[in-house]
Write a protein that holds these residues in place. Structure first.
Motif, PDB file in Angstrom:
ATOM      1  N   ALA A 167       0.842  -1.209   0.000  1.00 28.74           N
ATOM      2  CA  ALA A 167       0.000   0.000   0.000  1.00 28.74           C
ATOM      3  C   ALA A 167       0.867   1.244   0.000  1.00 28.74           C
ATOM      4  N   LEU A 168       1.925   1.252   0.792  1.00 23.17           N
ATOM      5  CA  LEU A 168       2.837   2.393   0.816  1.00 23.17           C
ATOM      6  C   LEU A 168       3.529   2.551  -0.527  1.00 23.17           C
ATOM      7  N   SER A 169       3.917   1.445  -1.110  1.00 17.79           N
ATOM      8  CA  SER A 169       4.589   1.497  -2.404  1.00 17.79           C
ATOM      9  C   SER A 169       3.658   2.065  -3.481  1.00 17.79           C
ATOM     10  N   ALA A 170       2.412   1.636  -3.481  1.00 13.36           N
ATOM     11  CA  ALA A 170       1.438   2.161  -4.449  1.00 13.36           C
ATOM     12  C   ALA A 170       1.205   3.649  -4.207  1.00 13.36           C
ATOM     13  N   HIS A 171       1.133   4.027  -2.940  1.00 10.13           N
ATOM     14  CA  HIS A 171       0.944   5.437  -2.592  1.00 10.13           C
ATOM     15  C   HIS A 171       2.142   6.272  -3.036  1.00 10.13           C
ATOM     16  N   ASP A 172       3.344   5.759  -2.784  1.00 12.34           N
ATOM     17  CA  ASP A 172       4.557   6.460  -3.214  1.00 12.34           C
ATOM     18  C   ASP A 172       4.615   6.596  -4.730  1.00 12.34           C
ATOM     19  N   THR A 173       4.236   5.554  -5.442  1.00 14.92           N
ATOM     20  CA  THR A 173       4.216   5.591  -6.905  1.00 14.92           C
ATOM     21  C   THR A 173       3.232   6.650  -7.385  1.00 14.92           C
ATOM     22  N   LEU A 203       2.203   9.333  -5.750  1.00 17.79           N
ATOM     23  CA  LEU A 203       2.742  10.664  -5.460  1.00 17.79           C
ATOM     24  C   LEU A 203       3.841  11.056  -6.452  1.00 17.79           C
ATOM     25  N   ARG A 204       4.686  10.104  -6.806  1.00 17.32           N
ATOM     26  CA  ARG A 204       5.737  10.388  -7.793  1.00 17.32           C
ATOM     27  C   ARG A 204       5.130  10.698  -9.155  1.00 17.32           C
ATOM     28  N   THR A 205       4.068   9.990  -9.526  1.00 23.66           N
ATOM     29  CA  THR A 205       3.397  10.241 -10.803  1.00 23.66           C
ATOM     30  C   THR A 205       2.813  11.651 -10.829  1.00 23.66           C
ATOM     31  N   VAL A 206       2.130  12.021  -9.750  1.00 25.28           N
ATOM     32  CA  VAL A 206       1.527  13.357  -9.683  1.00 25.28           C
ATOM     33  C   VAL A 206       2.614  14.425  -9.682  1.00 25.28           C
ATOM     34  N   GLU A 207       3.667  14.197  -8.930  1.00 25.08           N
ATOM     35  CA  GLU A 207       4.780  15.155  -8.895  1.00 25.08           C
ATOM     36  C   GLU A 207       5.398  15.323 -10.285  1.00 25.08           C
ATOM     37  N   ARG A 212      -7.536  17.037  -8.394  1.00 23.81           N
ATOM     38  CA  ARG A 212      -8.333  15.863  -8.755  1.00 23.81           C
ATOM     39  C   ARG A 212      -7.425  14.667  -9.023  1.00 23.81           C
ATOM     40  N   ILE A 213      -6.318  14.888  -9.710  1.00 22.86           N
ATOM     41  CA  ILE A 213      -5.394  13.790  -9.993  1.00 22.86           C
ATOM     42  C   ILE A 213      -4.788  13.268  -8.693  1.00 22.86           C
ATOM     43  N   LEU A 214      -4.449  14.169  -7.801  1.00 25.24           N
ATOM     44  CA  LEU A 214      -3.880  13.767  -6.511  1.00 25.24           C
ATOM     45  C   LEU A 214      -4.874  12.908  -5.729  1.00 25.24           C
ATOM     46  N   ALA A 215      -6.155  13.218  -5.827  1.00 26.52           N
ATOM     47  CA  ALA A 215      -7.183  12.472  -5.105  1.00 26.52           C
ATOM     48  C   ALA A 215      -7.515  11.142  -5.776  1.00 26.52           C
ATOM     49  N   SER A 216      -7.051  10.948  -7.004  1.00 26.88           N
ATOM     50  CA  SER A 216      -7.339   9.698  -7.723  1.00 26.88           C
ATOM     51  C   SER A 216      -6.291   8.646  -7.397  1.00 26.88           C
ATOM     52  N   ASN A 217      -6.415   7.517  -8.049  1.00 28.53           N
ATOM     53  CA  ASN A 217      -5.440   6.437  -7.875  1.00 28.53           C
ATOM     54  C   ASN A 217      -4.655   6.207  -9.153  1.00 28.53           C
ATOM     55  N   VAL A 218      -4.362   7.267  -9.861  1.00 29.35           N
ATOM     56  CA  VAL A 218      -3.684   7.120 -11.142  1.00 29.35           C
ATOM     57  C   VAL A 218      -2.301   6.508 -10.944  1.00 29.35           C
TER      58      VAL A 218
END
Length: 170
Positions: free
Chosen positions: A4-10, A12-16, A50-56
């Protein structure tokens, strides 16, 4: 938990990466469309929020993706502005003693936006029947003829719309 942390980190990196690589492009595109720097900045911000709130996850075509998200936000923004302009134009025809206070105007506009958003969730014929009844004051029989459905169907549509309206007050 580490997955879950890894998916979250991914995420955040995508949005960044999207933000750092494409924010200025998106802002410039919105500014050209709107002719207004402040609104363009707000809509660009809303797009990334919106992108940050998604699971992209990984985005293959970032500008196409951003254009799609921003386009939806822009369409909603334009609808909202048109609704506000219509309301304010209607107020211009009121006699001075009947003009609502700025606070009441704000509350009415917020309610109109909520109703508009609710109506957009209805199927097109249900929305049309509801608006013909509530805005145009048409009788159910006349609505049935106009939209080419049975009277019982119009009643069913109206029930569906009214039940949806009740969700606003609950």
């Amino acid at each position: 938990m580490s997955e879950a942390l890894s998916a979250h980190d991914t995420h955040l990196r995508t949005v960044e990466s999207l933000y750092s690589g494409h924010h200025s492009w998106l802002y410039a595109r919105l500014r050209r469309k709107l002719g207004n720097a402040m609104d363009a900045a707000d809509l660009a911000h809303d797009t990334f929020t919106r992108i940050l709130a998604s699971n992209v996850g990984v985005v293959e075509e970032p500008r196409a993706y951003l254009s799609c998200i921003a386009g939806g936000i822009l369409a909603t923004w334009c609808q909202r502005k048109a609704l506000e302009r219509s309301y304010l134009a209607a107020l211009e025809h009121l006699p001075e003693p009947e003009v609502p206070s700025p606070e009441l105007r704000y509350l009415v506009l917020e309610t109109l936006h909520e109703i508009d958003a609710m109506l957009d969730t209805l199927p097109p014929l249900v929305k049309r029947a509801f608006l013909l009844s509530q805005i145009s004051g048409m009788k159910y029989e006349d609505i049935a003829r106009q939209i080419d459905v049975s009277l019982i169907t119009v009643k069913r549509y109206m029930k569906q719309a009214f039940l949806q309206c009740l969700t606003l007050v609950e």
